[in-house]
Design an enzyme around this catalytic site. Structure first.
Site, PDB file in Angstrom:
ATOM      1  NE  ARG A  96      -8.503  -1.145  16.394  1.00 18.71           N
ATOM      2  CZ  ARG A  96      -9.236  -1.227  15.307  1.00 18.71           C
ATOM      3  NH1 ARG A  96     -10.530  -1.223  15.395  1.00 18.71           N
ATOM      4  NH2 ARG A  96      -8.686  -1.323  14.114  1.00 18.71           N
ATOM      5  CE  LYS A 100      -9.851  -1.229   5.224  1.00 19.55           C
ATOM      6  NZ  LYS A 100      -9.805  -0.579   6.550  1.00 19.55           N
ATOM      7  CG  HIS A 130     -11.702   6.298  14.161  1.00 21.47           C
ATOM      8  ND1 HIS A 130     -12.836   5.774  13.588  1.00 21.47           N
ATOM      9  CD2 HIS A 130     -10.685   5.515  13.724  1.00 21.47           C
ATOM     10  CE1 HIS A 130     -12.514   4.741  12.827  1.00 21.47           C
ATOM     11  NE2 HIS A 130     -11.220   4.545  12.907  1.00 21.47           N
ATOM     12  CB  SER A 142     -15.286   1.397  11.185  1.00 18.34           C
ATOM     13  OG  SER A 142     -14.683   2.560  11.658  1.00 18.34           O
TER      14      SER A 142
HETATM   15  P1  ADP Z   1      -7.681   1.990   8.012  1.00 20.50           P
HETATM   16  O1  ADP Z   1      -8.549   1.515   6.888  1.00 20.50           O
HETATM   17  O2  ADP Z   1      -6.533   2.856   7.564  1.00 20.50           O
HETATM   18  O3  ADP Z   1      -7.242   0.939   9.002  1.00 20.50           O
HETATM   19  P2  ADP Z   1      -9.547   2.924  10.025  1.00 20.50           P
HETATM   20  O4  ADP Z   1     -10.513   4.027   9.856  1.00 20.50           O
HETATM   21  O5  ADP Z   1     -10.094   1.558  10.236  1.00 20.50           O
HETATM   22  O6  ADP Z   1      -8.626   3.025   8.753  1.00 20.50           O
HETATM   23  O7  ADP Z   1      -8.569   3.244  11.217  1.00 20.50           O
HETATM   24  C1  ADP Z   1      -7.735   4.386  11.226  1.00 20.50           C
HETATM   25  C2  ADP Z   1      -6.727   4.263  12.350  1.00 20.50           C
HETATM   26  O8  ADP Z   1      -7.418   4.291  13.600  1.00 20.50           O
HETATM   27  C3  ADP Z   1      -5.929   2.963  12.354  1.00 20.50           C
HETATM   28  O9  ADP Z   1      -4.624   3.254  12.813  1.00 20.50           O
HETATM   29  C4  ADP Z   1      -6.669   2.103  13.349  1.00 20.50           C
HETATM   30  O10 ADP Z   1      -5.811   1.139  13.922  1.00 20.50           O
HETATM   31  C5  ADP Z   1      -7.083   3.151  14.353  1.00 20.50           C
HETATM   32  N1  ADP Z   1      -8.262   2.756  15.134  1.00 20.50           N
HETATM   33  C6  ADP Z   1      -9.412   2.234  14.699  1.00 20.50           C
HETATM   34  N2  ADP Z   1     -10.273   1.994  15.722  1.00 20.50           N
HETATM   35  C7  ADP Z   1      -9.606   2.379  16.850  1.00 20.50           C
HETATM   36  C8  ADP Z   1      -9.936   2.370  18.255  1.00 20.50           C
HETATM   37  N3  ADP Z   1     -11.086   1.882  18.703  1.00 20.50           N
HETATM   38  N4  ADP Z   1      -9.030   2.865  19.126  1.00 20.50           N
HETATM   39  C9  ADP Z   1      -7.845   3.317  18.663  1.00 20.50           C
HETATM   40  N5  ADP Z   1      -7.457   3.344  17.379  1.00 20.50           N
HETATM   41  C10 ADP Z   1      -8.338   2.880  16.474  1.00 20.50           C
END
Ligand code: ADP
Length: 179
Positions: free
Chosen positions: A98, A44, A20, A136
């Site tokens: 990803r 979630k 992130h 995460s």
């Molecule tokens: P959500 O519940 O909206 O998917 P996340 O916190 O899991 O929220 O992810 C937020 C954004 O960051 C999403 O677009 C996700 O694809 C992206 N993301 C999560 N992990 C990574 C990573 N390791 N590298 C790049 N983007 C990521």
């Protein structure tokens, strides 16, 4: 006068990972002001409550050393993403992508959001090589089992995870590798 370009980067950030943070740094170069939207996302069943997730993200951004922190704002939201985007005057939604795992979900979401408001464009940043596999969800599972999460999150987030699991306040939802 040129209107400043505002982008939002929405997510659950439960907790924020190095993946992130990489997207945030890169997104900050594309817009004049970046709003990180921390979704309440009760559905979630997040490990960290919204207020704490916001606090953690703010703390991470405050540690940026290049001055970008001044142009980045962190806010919770529990409305429709498009409503939130409009309320902060954003013209761009930024999402990280990803490998193949995110594609279908992101593709659908971008399509539906475009219908809701065609003036707001979703922009995808490909995950950097070294952060491609970080999520995460797995960070939480590894942390819950006492594994080393220091490759995936900042030292500050690692301490929060340790604290959360050490006190028995949270239990693993599922084991990594377990069926
Ligand atoms: P959500 O519940 O909206 O998917 P996340 O916190 O899991 O929220 O992810 C937020 C954004 O960051 C999403 O677009 C996700 O694809 C992206 N993301 C999560 N992990 C990574 C990573 N390791 N590298 C790049 N983007 C990521």
């Amino acid at each position: 006068m040129i209107t400043p370009r505002v982008g939002i980067y929405p997510g659950t950030f439960d907790p924020i990972t190095n993946g992130h943070l990489d997207i945030i740094r890169r997104a900050a170069r594309l817009v004049d002001r970046l709003v990180i939207g921390v979704a309440r996302n009760d559905g979630k069943g997040p490990l960290f409550p919204t207020d704490e997730r916001v606090e953690i993200v703010r703390d991470e951004v405050a540690h940026f050393e290049n001055g970008d922190a001044e142009r980045i704002e962190v806010r919770p939201f529990d409305t429709l993403l498009m409503q939130f985007a409009q309320s902060v005057g954003a013209s761009v939604i930024i999402r990280g992508l990803r490998a193949v795992s995110d594609f279908e979900y992101e593709f659908q979401m971008a399509g539906m959001n475009a219908r809701l408001n065609p003036d707001i464009e979703t922009v995808f940043l490909m995950a950097s090589d070294r952060y491609q596999f970080i999520s995460s969800r797995f960070v939480k599972e590894i942390g819950a089992l006492g594994g080393d999460v220091s490759h995936f999150v900042s030292p500050r987030v690692a301490i929060r995870l340790l604290d959360r699991f050490a006190n028995g306040r949270a239990k693993p939802r599922r084991r990594v590798g377990a069926s």
